[in-house]
Motif scaffolding. Structure first.
Motif, PDB file in Angstrom:
ATOM      1  N   ASP A 331       0.637  -1.184   0.057  1.00 25.54           N
ATOM      2  CA  ASP A 331      -0.016  -0.066   0.067  1.00 25.54           C
ATOM      3  C   ASP A 331       0.881   1.316   0.007  1.00 25.54           C
ATOM      4  OD1 ASP A 331      -2.381  -1.237  -0.010  1.00 25.54           O
ATOM      5  OD2 ASP A 331      -2.742  -1.249   2.050  1.00 25.54           O
ATOM      6  N   LYS A 332       2.131   0.982  -0.353  1.00 25.10           N
ATOM      7  CA  LYS A 332       2.879   2.502  -0.246  1.00 25.10           C
ATOM      8  C   LYS A 332       2.997   2.846  -1.449  1.00 25.10           C
ATOM      9  CE  LYS A 332       5.871   1.893   3.663  1.00 25.10           C
ATOM     10  NZ  LYS A 332       7.173   1.181   4.397  1.00 25.10           N
ATOM     11  N   ARG A 333       2.698   4.263  -1.853  1.00 27.86           N
ATOM     12  CA  ARG A 333       2.940   4.688  -3.150  1.00 27.86           C
ATOM     13  C   ARG A 333       4.565   4.772  -3.408  1.00 27.86           C
ATOM     14  NH1 ARG A 333      -0.290   7.989  -6.900  1.00 27.86           N
ATOM     15  NH2 ARG A 333       0.787   9.706  -7.907  1.00 27.86           N
ATOM     16  N   ILE A 334       4.759   4.065  -4.773  1.00 27.64           N
ATOM     17  CA  ILE A 334       6.133   4.565  -5.312  1.00 27.64           C
ATOM     18  C   ILE A 334       6.142   5.030  -6.683  1.00 27.64           C
ATOM     19  CG2 ILE A 334       8.127   3.016  -5.623  1.00 27.64           C
ATOM     20  CD1 ILE A 334       7.588   1.004  -3.584  1.00 27.64           C
ATOM     21  N   ALA A 335       6.892   6.042  -6.683  1.00 29.73           N
ATOM     22  CA  ALA A 335       6.873   6.678  -8.323  1.00 29.73           C
ATOM     23  C   ALA A 335       7.871   5.979  -8.918  1.00 29.73           C
ATOM     24  CB  ALA A 335       7.307   8.011  -8.020  1.00 29.73           C
ATOM     25  N   ILE A 336       7.426   5.611 -10.140  1.00 35.84           N
ATOM     26  CA  ILE A 336       8.512   4.828 -10.984  1.00 35.84           C
ATOM     27  C   ILE A 336       8.927   5.865 -12.122  1.00 35.84           C
ATOM     28  CG2 ILE A 336       8.730   3.101 -12.830  1.00 35.84           C
ATOM     29  CD1 ILE A 336       8.655   1.830  -9.911  1.00 35.84           C
TER      30      ILE A 336
END
Ligand code: NAD
Ligand code: UGA
Length: 465
Positions: A331-336
């Motif tokens: 559930d962590k937002r990770i920017a790719i």
């Protein structure tokens, strides 16, 4: 056969066929060049304002020659009938079924073109294998063409090997100033005559001493060998990157020091999250399969190591992200940042971004992906081929700009070395993120000390924290 090549046809309007033929048309105004493909939508795009592939400099040369001596068509029989010389430039992907599954290249498209040429030739032709193929593929093509010759005495064929060495993103530069052009053919009088015809095309812009002529099998094998050597350099430096992380050495300094030796040279020593692209993995696997079928298991194992390290590097990087985000990314937002397999292309085939993103999705991370040249449809298609489509649907957002992707994220992961990522306002980005905010640089393009001053936790491949 004929005194001069006046008409060239290329079967396969992809990353190789399109740019290569645009270059031939550009450099040889007296030759009519027709590129055909069984995919009529692709042909329509080649005839439109928006070309089907992005390649710096391509648009200009296509627009200058199109409709004059460069044509894109779906009428394959006609283009074959009219040509003196025919390039086979179709895809040769790794087989995903049957014998050699996951290892051998699928030669069904090459064979199908050979059969179409046999059916529609009507007159003597030089057939040029431009696709990357295993050693002795030219023999199979010749065999099919010779059968046609038995039934039609007007026919005569010479098969040449002329592998392509361009890299995506620099295709036009590579084509206009190649390190070398390689042409393999038979040692017979007819074979040498065919080689001469192809040499005389390239000679218009490539210095003669850079046009190498060999026997057919050397030419076919040299292409596989060249890609294997290039991939091997990347796996070598990536293997060192792990040693650097564990010891405090810096892989950039190691690459610089090692590459300074003129016997080694400094190119292709950029540590990364692993090589991608449609060819390195495919061609090394093809070489491994060839060696296995020749009972050269030691050689096969040696080259397989190049692939093993590459897969390990991708996995290692994804695991590092998870570990540094306190062992859970659920559930962590990770920017790719970046989805293409390298900068200056929209091509995503075998991109390391697919694999790193998939590992993170399997851990239920929420990914916010940004790439300047890759469409949302393409990103979803690639990820959907690797992880459950419903997971992709639920956990992936594709963003229109990097600031949007980073907003609210716990971490940024740089997976493609796009220049624009170096110039972003990272203070602005930092203030829009969750804290602690981390950046994982899989391409070594960011200034770590500057980012740390802003407040980021930083992790870069091949450097100790
Ligand atoms: P691609 O998938 O971009 O293009 C191949 C095209 O061939 C497709 O448009 C497909 O529709 C067409 N095609 C397939 N079968 C056909 C048939 N029977 N009749 C008509 N059209 C047909 O592939 P690509 O990247 O251009 O690669 C082509 C070959 O060149 C491969 O063997 C590859 O290994 C080699 N190569 C690629 C690169 C590169 O940078 N992409 C560089 C050097 C060599
Ligand atoms: C490669 C070869 O460079 C071409 O000569 C060859 O013709 C082509 O494959 C092919 O046969 O298809 P390409 O895959 O287009 O070209 O691009 P590269 O520049 O070779 O990059 C391949 C991958 O390796 C990319 O993911 C790139 O980011 C990575 N790479 C490259 C590194 O990780 N480190 C490096 O030092 C160089």
């Amino acid at each position: 056969m004929f005194s001069k090549v006046e008409k060239v046809t290329c079967v396969g309007a992809g990353y190789v066929g399109g740019p290569t033929c645009a270059m031939i048309a550009h450099k040889c105004p007296d030759i009519q060049v027709t590129v055909v493909d069984m995919n009529s939508e692709k042909i329509a795009e080649w005839n439109s304002e928006k070309l089907p592939i992005y390649e710096p400099g391509l648009h200009e040369i296509v627009m200058a020659a199109r409709g004059k001596n460069l044509h894109f068509s779906s009428d394959i029989p006609k283009a074959i009938r009219e040509a003196d010389l025919i390039f086979i430039s179709v895809n040769t992907p790794t087989k995903n079924y049957g014998r050699g599954k996951g290892m051998a290249p699928d030669l069904k498209y090459v064979e199908s073109v050979a059969r179409t040429i046999a059916q529609h030739a009507g007159a003597p032709k030089i057939v040029v294998e431009k696709s990357t193929v295993p050693v002795k593929a030219a023999e199979s093509i010749s065999f099919i063409l010779r059968e046609a010759q038995k039934n039609d005495t007007r026919l005569a064929f010479q098969v040449l090997s002329n592998p392509e060495f361009l890299a995506e993103g620099t295709a036009i530069r590579d084509l206009s100033n190649p390190d070398r052009v390689l042409i393999g053919g038979e040692s017979t009088k007819e074979g040498q005559e065919a080689i001469h015809h192809l040499v005389s095309i390239y000679e218009r812009w490539v210095p003669r001493d850079r046009i190498l002529t060999t026997n057919t099998w050397s030419s076919e094998l040299s292409k596989l060998a060249a890609n294997a050597f290039l991939a091997q350099r990347i796996s070598s430096i990536n293997a060192m990157s792990a040693v650097c992380e564990a010891t405090g050495a810096d892989v950039r300094e190691v690459a610089h020091a090692v590459g300074f030796d003129s016997r080694i040279g400094n190119k292709f020593l950029q540590a990364s999250v692993g090589f991608g692209g449609s060819c390195f993995q495919k061609d090394v696997l093809s070489l491994v399969y060839l060696c296995e079928s020749l009972n050269l298991q030691k050689v096969a194992d040696y080259w397989m190591g190049v692939i093993d390290i590459n897969n390990w590097q991708r996995r290692r990087f994804a695991d590092k992200i998870i570990a540094e985000l306190f062992n859970t990314v659920t559930d962590k937002r990770i920017a790719i940042f970046g989805f293409a397999f390298k900068k200056n292309t929209g091509d995503t085939r075998e991109s390391s971004s697919i694999y790193v993103s998939s590992h993170l999705l399997e851990e239920h991370a929420k990914l916010a992906i940004y790439d300047p040249k890759v469409s949302e449809k393409q990103i979803r298609m690639e990820l959907g081929n690797n992880v459950d489509k419903q997971i992709v649907e639920k956990l992936v957002t594709v963003c229109a700009d990097p600031y949007e992707a980073a907003a609210g994220a716990h971490a940024i992961v740089v997976l493609t070395e796009w220049d624009e990522f170096k110039e972003l306002d990272y203070s602005r980005i930092y203030s829009s993120m969750q804290h602690p905010a981390a950046i994982f640089d899989g391409r070594l393009i960011l200034d770590q000390p500057v980012l740390r001053d802003i407040g980021f936790r930083t992790f870069a491949i091949g450097t100790a924290p």
